[in-house]
Motif scaffolding. Sequence first.
Motif, PDB file in Angstrom:
ATOM      1  N   ASP A  33      38.676  27.523  33.534  1.00 28.02           N
ATOM      2  CA  ASP A  33      38.930  29.086  34.307  1.00 28.02           C
ATOM      3  C   ASP A  33      37.634  29.539  34.715  1.00 28.02           C
ATOM      4  N   ARG A  34      36.772  29.572  33.925  1.00 21.82           N
ATOM      5  CA  ARG A  34      35.360  30.286  34.112  1.00 21.82           C
ATOM      6  C   ARG A  34      34.417  29.659  35.305  1.00 21.82           C
ATOM      7  N   VAL A  35      34.950  28.666  35.653  1.00 18.64           N
ATOM      8  CA  VAL A  35      34.150  27.793  36.917  1.00 18.64           C
ATOM      9  C   VAL A  35      34.310  28.521  37.815  1.00 18.64           C
ATOM     10  N   THR A  48      27.082  39.833  36.148  1.00 20.63           N
ATOM     11  CA  THR A  48      26.782  38.448  36.453  1.00 20.63           C
ATOM     12  C   THR A  48      28.068  37.721  36.760  1.00 20.63           C
ATOM     13  N   SER A  49      29.043  37.845  35.863  1.00 21.44           N
ATOM     14  CA  SER A  49      29.914  36.749  36.123  1.00 21.44           C
ATOM     15  C   SER A  49      31.196  37.663  36.052  1.00 21.44           C
ATOM     16  N   CYS A  50      32.466  36.748  35.238  1.00 24.59           N
ATOM     17  CA  CYS A  50      33.800  37.269  35.222  1.00 24.59           C
ATOM     18  C   CYS A  50      34.025  38.667  34.825  1.00 24.59           C
ATOM     19  N   CYS A  51      33.107  38.918  33.673  1.00 27.76           N
ATOM     20  CA  CYS A  51      33.458  40.074  33.271  1.00 27.76           C
ATOM     21  C   CYS A  51      33.122  41.336  34.286  1.00 27.76           C
ATOM     22  N   ALA A  52      32.407  41.009  35.300  1.00 29.31           N
ATOM     23  CA  ALA A  52      32.063  42.001  36.231  1.00 29.31           C
ATOM     24  C   ALA A  52      33.284  42.380  37.428  1.00 29.31           C
ATOM     25  N   ALA A 100      27.906  43.001  31.893  1.00 27.00           N
ATOM     26  CA  ALA A 100      29.261  42.131  32.329  1.00 27.00           C
ATOM     27  C   ALA A 100      28.985  40.707  32.756  1.00 27.00           C
ATOM     28  N   GLY A 101      28.974  40.030  31.774  1.00 27.34           N
ATOM     29  CA  GLY A 101      28.970  38.762  31.942  1.00 27.34           C
ATOM     30  C   GLY A 101      27.854  37.903  31.407  1.00 27.34           C
ATOM     31  N   THR A 102      27.865  36.565  31.323  1.00 27.13           N
ATOM     32  CA  THR A 102      26.863  35.799  30.623  1.00 27.13           C
ATOM     33  C   THR A 102      25.322  35.924  31.003  1.00 27.13           C
ATOM     34  N   MET A 126      29.448  43.829  26.902  1.00 24.17           N
ATOM     35  CA  MET A 126      30.768  43.489  27.463  1.00 24.17           C
ATOM     36  C   MET A 126      30.969  42.051  27.387  1.00 24.17           C
ATOM     37  N   GLY A 127      32.071  41.739  26.575  1.00 23.76           N
ATOM     38  CA  GLY A 127      32.511  40.238  26.675  1.00 23.76           C
ATOM     39  C   GLY A 127      31.900  39.598  25.615  1.00 23.76           C
ATOM     40  N   ALA A 128      32.773  38.391  25.278  1.00 24.33           N
ATOM     41  CA  ALA A 128      32.438  37.596  24.131  1.00 24.33           C
ATOM     42  C   ALA A 128      30.754  37.062  24.535  1.00 24.33           C
ATOM     43  N   CYS A 129      30.651  36.758  25.611  1.00 25.52           N
ATOM     44  CA  CYS A 129      29.338  35.902  26.032  1.00 25.52           C
ATOM     45  C   CYS A 129      28.183  36.713  25.634  1.00 25.52           C
ATOM     46  N   THR A 130      28.289  37.876  26.005  1.00 32.02           N
ATOM     47  CA  THR A 130      26.966  38.948  25.833  1.00 32.02           C
ATOM     48  C   THR A 130      26.909  39.285  24.262  1.00 32.02           C
ATOM     49  N   MET A 180      32.140  31.646  24.568  1.00 27.94           N
ATOM     50  CA  MET A 180      32.731  30.350  25.073  1.00 27.94           C
ATOM     51  C   MET A 180      31.653  29.424  25.268  1.00 27.94           C
ATOM     52  N   PHE A 181      30.471  29.798  25.643  1.00 31.69           N
ATOM     53  CA  PHE A 181      29.320  29.326  26.139  1.00 31.69           C
ATOM     54  C   PHE A 181      28.502  29.081  24.779  1.00 31.69           C
ATOM     55  N   ASN A 182      29.175  29.487  23.419  1.00 36.21           N
ATOM     56  CA  ASN A 182      28.186  28.953  22.269  1.00 36.21           C
ATOM     57  C   ASN A 182      27.564  27.699  22.582  1.00 36.21           C
ATOM     58  N   GLY A 190      36.181  40.460  24.047  1.00 31.20           N
ATOM     59  CA  GLY A 190      37.391  40.080  24.935  1.00 31.20           C
ATOM     60  C   GLY A 190      36.908  39.190  25.820  1.00 31.20           C
ATOM     61  N   CYS A 191      37.697  38.288  26.387  1.00 26.31           N
ATOM     62  CA  CYS A 191      37.060  37.406  27.463  1.00 26.31           C
ATOM     63  C   CYS A 191      37.711  37.244  28.357  1.00 26.31           C
ATOM     64  N   PRO A 192      37.844  38.134  29.542  1.00 26.92           N
ATOM     65  CA  PRO A 192      37.206  39.287  29.679  1.00 26.92           C
ATOM     66  C   PRO A 192      38.105  40.397  29.016  1.00 26.92           C
ATOM     67  N   PRO A 193      37.307  41.368  28.543  1.00 29.90           N
ATOM     68  CA  PRO A 193      38.122  42.570  27.947  1.00 29.90           C
ATOM     69  C   PRO A 193      39.033  43.156  29.132  1.00 29.90           C
TER      70      PRO A 193
HETATM   71  S1  SF4 Z   1      32.918  36.852  28.021  1.00 25.06           S
HETATM   72 FE1  SF4 Z   1      34.377  35.623  29.197  1.00 25.06          FE
HETATM   73  S2  SF4 Z   1      35.128  36.614  30.921  1.00 25.06           S
HETATM   74 FE2  SF4 Z   1      33.330  37.419  30.287  1.00 25.06          FE
HETATM   75  S3  SF4 Z   1      31.516  36.618  31.229  1.00 25.06           S
HETATM   76 FE3  SF4 Z   1      31.844  35.506  29.406  1.00 25.06          FE
HETATM   77  S4  SF4 Z   1      33.491  33.775  29.901  1.00 25.06           S
HETATM   78 FE4  SF4 Z   1      33.357  35.532  31.491  1.00 25.06          FE
END
Ligand code: SF4
Lengths: 376, 222, 223
Positions: free
Chosen positions: A72-74, C55-59, C93-95, C120-124, C129-131, C152-155
Amino acid sequence: MATEIQEIDLKTDEMIINMGPQHPATHGVLRLLLTLDGETVKHVEPVLGHLHRAQEWQGQNRTWFQYQALIDRVDYLSGMFTSWAMARACEQLDGVTVPERAEYMRVIVSEMNRITSHLLWLGTYLIDLGAMFGFPFYPFREREKLFDLLEEIAGQRMMFNYIRIGGVLRDPKPAWFDKLKAFLDEFPDRIDEYETIVTQNPIFLKRTKGVGILKQSVATDYGVTGPCLRSSGIAMDLRRTRPYSVYPDLKFDVITFDKEGDTWDRYMARILEMRQCVDIIRQCVEKIPTGDIMGKKQMAGMRIKAGEGFAAVESPRGVLGCYVTSSGGEKAVRFRWRNPSFCNLTILPELLKGCPLSDIMAIFGSIDIILPDVDR
Amino acid sequence: MTDEAKPEEAKSDAKPEEVKSEAAKPEAKPADAKPAAKPAAAAAAAKPAEPAAPPVPLEPAKFGQFLKEHGISSERLPDSCGVETIVVAADQLEKAMRLLRNSSEIKLDLLLTVTGVDSADTFDSVYHLWSYSHLDQLVVKVLTKKADVAEGELPAVPSLANFWSAANWHERETYDLVGIRYSSHPYLRRILNPWDWEGHPLRRDYKQLVDALNDKNPHSMR
Amino acid sequence: MSNTNPVVPEELRETVTLSSLDLMIDALGQVLSPVLSPIANLARSNSVWPLTFGTSCCAIEMMSVGMSAFDISRFGSEVFRATPRQADMILTAGTITRKMAPALITLYEQMPEPKYVIAMGACTITGGMFNDSYSVVQGVDRIIPVDVYLPGCPPRPEGILDALLKLQQKIRTENYGERRKKMYAQTSVRKVDYDTGRCLEDLIGVVQEDTAAALAKAPDSNT
Ligand code: SF4
């Protein structure tokens, strides 16, 4: 310190300006190296990869079941489509038949997702054009309503992970369809509302009409797909030209214009597409049969048969494809995404050549890219 | 940790791949029949009915036949989910692609992707061709044997970017991630990773860089 | 080098020069901060202006929280600034990838003190997810200091509001004199080199050798 006065030549030198990666209008982290001659753009060099999260590498190092949750993140604005592309590719390989109810649900949720994606584009595009922070309140109002509906069945606001290999995750309750219908009834009026503000707005017309014309020959050379291509007069919409799922049973036309499209046409194509989505969802809600929603058992040790397959869906940005090579194991051998944003972004240097500096954002925004889709 | 475990596992997986994909064919067909019925039918009609005999070369199907008529030899692989798959020699790739793209009867004018695959003993460069106007599709592969690649060099494949702009970024990406050098590419430079990145991440033997940004025992600012 | 101020750490003494006026203001600040801090803090905590850094989804969720459904302006943070010079807070906000990390550090350093970071978010926070991804920075706290972690992913947007409230609490209990002492310690976290994207710890040795060599040569060439 030199003190002598030098002769000043009035010829302007070319100037290289760096735009991004942190720039409010690049929709994330794209970096553009602009070569300017005065106000005119001579050359653009996009620098990608600031959001390269190694999605393809993840595909080879996660099990099928884990990777389903990741994709979904793509393309986070239209997560349903990425899930769907992967699901279709794997189903082809594995020989899974998807129940018809699941297919209808897929169409419904992904068309809803298409609306949310276009709404976000509309809001941010208007900001790019200088409409400041007032306008996006309107599209975001409807976006939240759609998100509430999607959250109810998927459990997440943006990362749905709803379309799975073999079917969909949950069967909605009948009341959900009633809420959806209520939304569909009011939404066309809302689009009218946006159009009243934007479509014939003289400032908007000045900024967009005749700007960034995309020639058909250029579009086909660069492999452009999606609304950008259709607004340039090539009627290619996978839902019609290579029908998949239950699209053959639904009635709708490919939206296309009969001339080479400019920025305003690309805007109009998306507005019309939103109206079309409403129609498609209406038909689906009427036609949806009862029955099963899952054709393959979902479990952590899931395997996909060996072989390779390519499947594509029509995402809000264009042809979103997924090329999978499996060796019958728990993980894929190679996962490859064909991302519409990546391919559509290639035309940017071509479109920007010779345009004034102030048009960059108008043209760039109208291509509608999102960065994780470019960088993966 | 995972990337150390990966190469052996992937290698052992990939060996039976060629054989298995042949066997899996009949099952894979029906699933494909629904979503991509028309292109599948075209390819399937020409396919000889001999399921289990990998050494016997398959009869060329529609596009293979077309290329043969124009003096380009190609080898046919088992169909991938009902799509014709051919292997072209590297030195004939450009000519073949020009023909497939420009001839009025074939007109495969949409280059979807260029993919690099690090297979067990070859580097594959895979081209997915579609058409804007009709339903045919084709997969073209160029295989470079790992044994033929000299130590410390990258496998070389001719570039399409000079006459087909769609290939430009895809080839750069494949160069970046898989390390296939597209000769005569106008601007072959890393596209996703930083320009001074070392190694090609999607190779089987890639070792991840471990430093202060991703080690497991961070001296973080917490 | 007349710099004997204890607030500047040892390794930065050579780069920072404080005038006597600075020192006086500093001393005055130390004396007055118990009195002034609560008032200033209350004012500051209710107008935390975030940087538009996404940068990405969290934004996207960060955008949602600015819109009418969640309305971050109730808490005084609706003014998203596009330039770091006008911002008080980064919502990462974002990876953050290796390619982006130098830019983030530059942004952080360009912000005026006092500055805050919400991861903000698991990535940061941990890579999320991108462990294990070869290109992702496994936790933004490896490159800049973080005040509030928001998982949160995203929060959800409500989560962002919650994190903001936590940050406001933190600001209210802060003593400006104390913060100023830590200031240089905080800005000296530049761990990644902007040009090469490499970890600075590796480069420090190289740079020291180079400067030593240059210094050794310098007297000869000048005279
Ligand atoms: S934490 Fe989840 S929603 Fe936020 S940038 Fe990372 S992958 Fe995207």
